[in-house]
Design a protein around this motif. Structure first.
Motif, mmCIF file in Angstrom:
data_model
loop_
_atom_site.group_PDB
_atom_site.id
_atom_site.type_symbol
_atom_site.label_atom_id
_atom_site.label_comp_id
_atom_site.label_asym_id
_atom_site.label_seq_id
_atom_site.Cartn_x
_atom_site.Cartn_y
_atom_site.Cartn_z
ATOM 1 N N PRO A 1 0.692 -1.259 -0.025
ATOM 2 C CA PRO A 1 0.515 -0.015 0.305
ATOM 3 C C PRO A 1 0.544 1.136 -0.212
ATOM 4 C CG PRO A 1 -0.086 -1.347 2.322
ATOM 5 C CD PRO A 1 0.871 -1.837 1.547
ATOM 6 N N SER B 1 -5.036 2.247 -2.218
ATOM 7 C CA SER B 1 -3.186 2.915 -3.063
ATOM 8 C C SER B 1 -3.717 3.202 -3.834
ATOM 9 C CB SER B 1 -4.277 1.113 -4.357
ATOM 10 O OG SER B 1 -5.101 1.481 -4.202
ATOM 11 N N SER C 1 -7.644 -4.127 0.106
ATOM 12 C CA SER C 1 -6.809 -3.894 -0.859
ATOM 13 C C SER C 1 -6.880 -3.893 -1.988
ATOM 14 C CB SER C 1 -5.062 -4.222 -0.978
ATOM 15 O OG SER C 1 -5.208 -4.164 -2.066
#
Ligand code: GTP
Ligand code: MG
Length: 506
Positions: A328, A340, A495
């Motif tokens: 990240p 991100s 994510s």
């Protein structure tokens, strides 16, 4: 402050048996004889000084509490009955009430007027000779008053408990655990060291030796549990999730479960454990777990040690590159998301990487081989942003006294640890020479490197001396780091880049 508390006849009325203390005697009669408003006026300090003659009033038994009320908060009737007018009203009113045994112990604000926090005995009213003064301040909020509480202050000074064993930061089911928080302080001078590596390469052993244990100690007492003999024979994995340990020198060590572990995959398949719905195949889940752990470490650690027990596995470098790609972005200081899309401030932070060759053989220490190993790692990591060179050097440790400083240019952050049980062991060189030259039996055998314990202590000094790069756009205290790490872990699990990658894996 209630009026009723001061007009109870029981306080100075019947049942008064003991002689009153000197400080009380001038206040007592006024309290008995006056009604509300004029009684208040008599409690002012000036009045107390005036009435210093011995009073025939009965003795009081209970400790008084004097409460001062700001002038602005006095009741209206007081002003109308005051004899001397405005100057009297400007002074604080001292209200006195006997300590009631049933009343709760003093709360934090009153403790501030005493030189030290009241003991339990005092708080329970068993020391009637010690009056308690309470200055009422309506402007002070509850949080402000607790901020100056000496009890709270004292508890802040007490060092956190010394850890004896590691605890879970992330459990087997990849869930965040909060228990590490109680070991952390509000200070910024800390170092976070993480470890990754394939199964059984010696991660937990190395982390225990770097943090709290000595090589002579029994492995069963290590702070990070190493594989048992039975586990080794079963081909299993000992560590699960992420384990946390902090030393008294404020170094946080994070041990992890093995990456790309066949034992975890086997467990998933044969024990028919339920996969999270987003993963179709067990092997996808194992790879994603590994990538989550690695990209988490790349974001929250100053130093990440990559442990290998042979040289070398190309898949591991591929894995490192993927984890770096999916790491990240460093969240910007004024941005809440960890996803991100962060990192508008531009700067991205990457940790220092140390390649640790565990269980190295004698020939690995041969300078020519060592040089080749450095060159290979340098080429494999050439495109990485991870700081894999320039921050740790075996040449600085005086392990190869004859070698020049630039013998291994480019020198990557690589360190060789010999096999632990080779120490003190007769090797071939020694036993062979003993036959021919009996005198040589007095000399230690040639090993080609210093002893295991010397090497581990050199590695420890090198790791502790590594530059402590910034982890985020703000400087973190230990506690802030914990919150930051929790946020990053949450971000890693949600994510979109990682889930996209897992879809590509199939
Ligand atoms: P997992 O957590 O299961 O992946 O294992 P790990 O990588 O943490 O390895 P661990 O530290 O548990 O060590 C695995 C086994 O290797 C243990 O039985 C250790 O005793 C042994 N071991 C680790 N380092 C050395 C070493 O330098 N020499 C020898 N002989 N054994 C070692
Ligand atoms: Mg382990």
């Amino acid at each position: 402050m209630s009026e009723s508390g001061h007009s109870q006849p029981g306080m100075y009325g019947p049942g008064r048996r003991r002689r009153r203390r000197r400080g009380d005697r001038d206040i007592g009669p006024a309290c008995q004889n006056l009604s509300g408003p004029s009684r208040d006026r008599d409690y002012q300090p000036r009045e107390r000084r005036d009435g210093s003659e011995e009073s025939p009033a009965p003795l009081i038994q209970k400790t008084p509490i004097i409460l001062a009320k700001p002038p602005g908060e006095r009741a209206k009737p007081l002003q109308t009955t005051a004899v001397s007018g405005a100057p009297v009203l400007d002074k604080p009113i001292m209200l006195m009430k006997a300590r009631d045994d049933t009343v709760k112990p003093p709360t934090p604000p009153e403790a501030t007027t005493q030189p030290s926090g009241p003991s339990k005995v005092e708080r329970e009213g068993q020391r009637p000779t010690q009056p308690v003064y309470q200055i009422q301040n309506r402007g002070m909020s509850a949080s402000a008053s607790s901020a100056v509480d000496p009890l709270v202050g004292q508890s802040k000074l007490i060092p956190p408990e010394k850890m004896k064993h590691s605890i879970k930061l992330v459990d087997e089911q990849m869930n965040w655990c909060d228990s590490a928080m109680e070991y952390l302080r509000d200070q910024t001078d800390m170092l976070v060291v993480g470890v990754i590596g394939l199964q059984g390469t010696g991660k937990s052993t190395v982390m225990s030796l770097l943090s709290a244990n000595a090589p002579e100690e029994d492995q069963r007492g290590y702070v990070f549990r190493a594989q048992t003999q039975e586990m080794k024979e079963r081909g299993g994995n000992q560590s699960t999730g992420i384990d946390f340990f902090i030393t008294q020198e404020r170094i946080i060590f994070l041990d992890t479960q093995p990456v790309l572990s066949p034992a975890i995959l086997d467990h998933l398949i044969n024990n028919d454990r339920k996969l999270p719905p987003e993963y179709n195949q067990p092997y996808t889940y194992v790879e994603m777990q590994s990538l989550q752990i690695a990209s988490f470490l790349f974001t929250v650690c100053h130093v990440v040690i990559v442990v290998q027990d042979w040289f070398t596995d190309l898949n591991l470098y591929r894995f490192l590159q993927t984890a770096e790609m999916l790491k990240p972005s460093t969240p910007s200081a004024n941005h809440d998301s960890t996803g991100s899309s962060g990192g508008e401030d531009g700067a991205e932070y990457y940790p220092h990487i140390v390649f640790l060759q565990n269980k190295s053989r004698r020939e690995d220490f041969c300078p020519r081989n060592l040089k080749d190993m450095h060159m290979v790692v340098d080429k494999l990591m050439a495109h990485s942003h991870l700081k894999y060179k320039g921050s740790l050097s075996m040449l600085d440790c005086n392990i190869f006294p004859g070698l020049g400083q630039n013998y291994m240019t480019p020198e990557v952050n690589m360190f060789l640890l010999p096999m632990q049980d080779m120490d003190g062991e007769d090797n071939l060189t020694k036993s062979g020479s003993t036959l021919t030259y009996p005198l040589f039996s007095l000399l230690p055998g040639y090993k080609g490197h210093p002893s295991f314990s010397t090497m581990i202590s050199k590695l420890r000094s090198q790791i502790l001396a590594m530059p402590r790069c910034q982890l985020s756009h703000t400087i973190l205290t230990e506690k802030n780091w914990f919150h930051y790490a929790a946020r990053i872990w949450d971000g890693v699990k949600k994510s979109s880049a990682l889930s996209e990658y897992s879809r590509l894996l199939g």
